[in-house]
Design a protein around this motif. Structure first.
Motif, mmCIF file in Angstrom:
data_model
loop_
_atom_site.group_PDB
_atom_site.id
_atom_site.type_symbol
_atom_site.label_atom_id
_atom_site.label_comp_id
_atom_site.label_asym_id
_atom_site.label_seq_id
_atom_site.Cartn_x
_atom_site.Cartn_y
_atom_site.Cartn_z
ATOM 1 N N TYR A 116 -11.119 2.596 37.974
ATOM 2 C CA TYR A 116 -9.976 1.783 38.395
ATOM 3 C C TYR A 116 -8.684 2.583 38.241
ATOM 4 C CZ TYR A 116 -6.910 -2.385 38.292
ATOM 5 O OH TYR A 116 -5.934 -3.319 38.535
ATOM 6 N N TRP A 117 -7.793 2.456 39.215
ATOM 7 C CA TRP A 117 -6.589 3.298 39.258
ATOM 8 C C TRP A 117 -5.732 3.173 37.999
ATOM 9 C CZ3 TRP A 117 -1.478 1.882 39.045
ATOM 10 C CH2 TRP A 117 -1.186 0.520 39.220
ATOM 11 N N THR A 133 -9.877 -5.706 31.318
ATOM 12 C CA THR A 133 -11.328 -5.506 31.271
ATOM 13 C C THR A 133 -11.748 -4.490 30.218
ATOM 14 O OG1 THR A 133 -11.199 -3.895 33.072
ATOM 15 C CG2 THR A 133 -11.681 -6.190 33.676
ATOM 16 N N ILE A 134 -10.804 -3.716 29.708
ATOM 17 C CA ILE A 134 -11.060 -2.759 28.625
ATOM 18 C C ILE A 134 -10.035 -3.062 27.523
ATOM 19 C CG2 ILE A 134 -11.197 -0.323 28.003
ATOM 20 C CD1 ILE A 134 -11.649 0.347 30.942
ATOM 21 N N PRO A 135 -10.273 -4.115 26.740
ATOM 22 C CA PRO A 135 -9.227 -4.605 25.835
ATOM 23 C C PRO A 135 -9.133 -3.932 24.470
ATOM 24 C CG PRO A 135 -11.078 -6.106 25.821
ATOM 25 C CD PRO A 135 -11.405 -5.026 26.818
ATOM 26 N N TYR A 136 -9.865 -2.852 24.247
ATOM 27 C CA TYR A 136 -9.888 -2.237 22.920
ATOM 28 C C TYR A 136 -9.169 -0.890 22.911
ATOM 29 C CZ TYR A 136 -13.693 -5.560 22.253
ATOM 30 O OH TYR A 136 -14.449 -6.701 22.190
ATOM 31 N N MET A 169 -14.182 -6.544 42.031
ATOM 32 C CA MET A 169 -13.057 -7.463 41.920
ATOM 33 C C MET A 169 -11.912 -6.813 41.144
ATOM 34 S SD MET A 169 -14.456 -10.359 43.200
ATOM 35 C CE MET A 169 -13.521 -11.743 42.606
ATOM 36 N N ASP A 170 -10.734 -7.339 41.384
ATOM 37 C CA ASP A 170 -9.577 -7.076 40.534
ATOM 38 C C ASP A 170 -8.951 -8.436 40.272
ATOM 39 O OD1 ASP A 170 -7.631 -5.851 39.034
ATOM 40 O OD2 ASP A 170 -6.352 -5.395 40.750
ATOM 41 N N GLY A 171 -9.198 -8.968 39.087
ATOM 42 C CA GLY A 171 -8.790 -10.346 38.802
ATOM 43 C C GLY A 171 -9.623 -11.281 39.664
ATOM 44 N N GLY A 183 -10.733 -1.532 42.225
ATOM 45 C CA GLY A 183 -11.424 -2.632 41.552
ATOM 46 C C GLY A 183 -11.579 -2.403 40.069
ATOM 47 N N SER A 184 -11.264 -3.405 39.275
ATOM 48 C CA SER A 184 -11.345 -3.269 37.815
ATOM 49 C C SER A 184 -12.690 -3.709 37.248
ATOM 50 C CB SER A 184 -10.223 -4.076 37.151
ATOM 51 O OG SER A 184 -10.336 -5.447 37.468
#
Length: 195
Positions: A116-117, A133-136, A169-171, A183-184
């Motif tokens: 994802y960009w 999507t990568i919350p850490y 998807m992105d959101g 896309g995330s």
């Protein structure tokens, strides 16, 4: 029914009146929602707090370590098996994919797309990505195997796993143009290659 966009996509892919096993089921939100489709479901989670929350959501749940495999489940015991945003935290990714398709006719796998960009931009700026999507942070993440769309598809090809459908998807927005960049979150419906 108010599901997160990623769980809504999985919900839409699960057929009514089917048998579902949700690996890393969290608080059981997906399985609780699938009852509206007359789905018989079981969840598996290692975290005792998630197991308690699933029971509170009236979901059948087993506390188990997915790294030990799915030997307690027989061949073709389920129609669909779900592994949502968990594969990147698995030590033996290849083995769990193969075992999932032993236990179920098809699998739904979702994962954060490392390509994802916004992730690329953070890396370019000298930092490991942190996002929805990568919350850490890099030092406290459970994630050990990041991948992009092409990486997952190559692993499927190597193991003769058929990709039945893919969405990125992105959101809440489905991405068609440059999905690996824009896309995330990736969604795959996979099955054993019968050829």
């Amino acid at each position: 029914m108010n599901l997160r966009p990623d769980l809504r996509q999985i919900y839409d892919w699960v057929p009514a009146d089917s048998r579902v096993l949700d690996l890393g089921c969290g608080d059981g939100t997906l399985l609780a929602a699938l009852k509206q489709k007359r789905v018989t479901g079981y969840g598996v989670d290692f975290d005792v707090n998630n197991v308690i929350a699933s029971v509170g959501n009236d979901v059948n749940v087993i506390q188990a370590d997915l790294e030990e495999g799915l030997m307690e489940f027989g061949d073709d015991a389920f129609d669909t098996i779900v592994l949502s945003q968990t594969i990147q935290a698995m030590k033996n990714t290849e083995a769990i994919l193969i075992d999932m398709l032993r236990v179920a006719h098809e699998a739904i796998v979702t994962f954060p797309n490392f390509g994802y960009w916004q992730n690329r931009w953070q890396i370019f700026r000298g930092h490991m990505p942190v996002s929805e999507t990568i919350p850490y942070q890099w030092y406290d993440t459970p994630n050990i195997h990041w991948c992009m769309l092409g990486d997952f598809e190559a692993l499927c090809e190597k193991n003769r796993i058929r990709i039945a459908e893919r969405k990125v998807m992105d959101g809440e927005k489905e991405i068609h143009f440059l999905p690996n960049l824009r896309g995330s979150l990736a969604f795959y419906r996979i099955a054993r290659d019968r050829s």
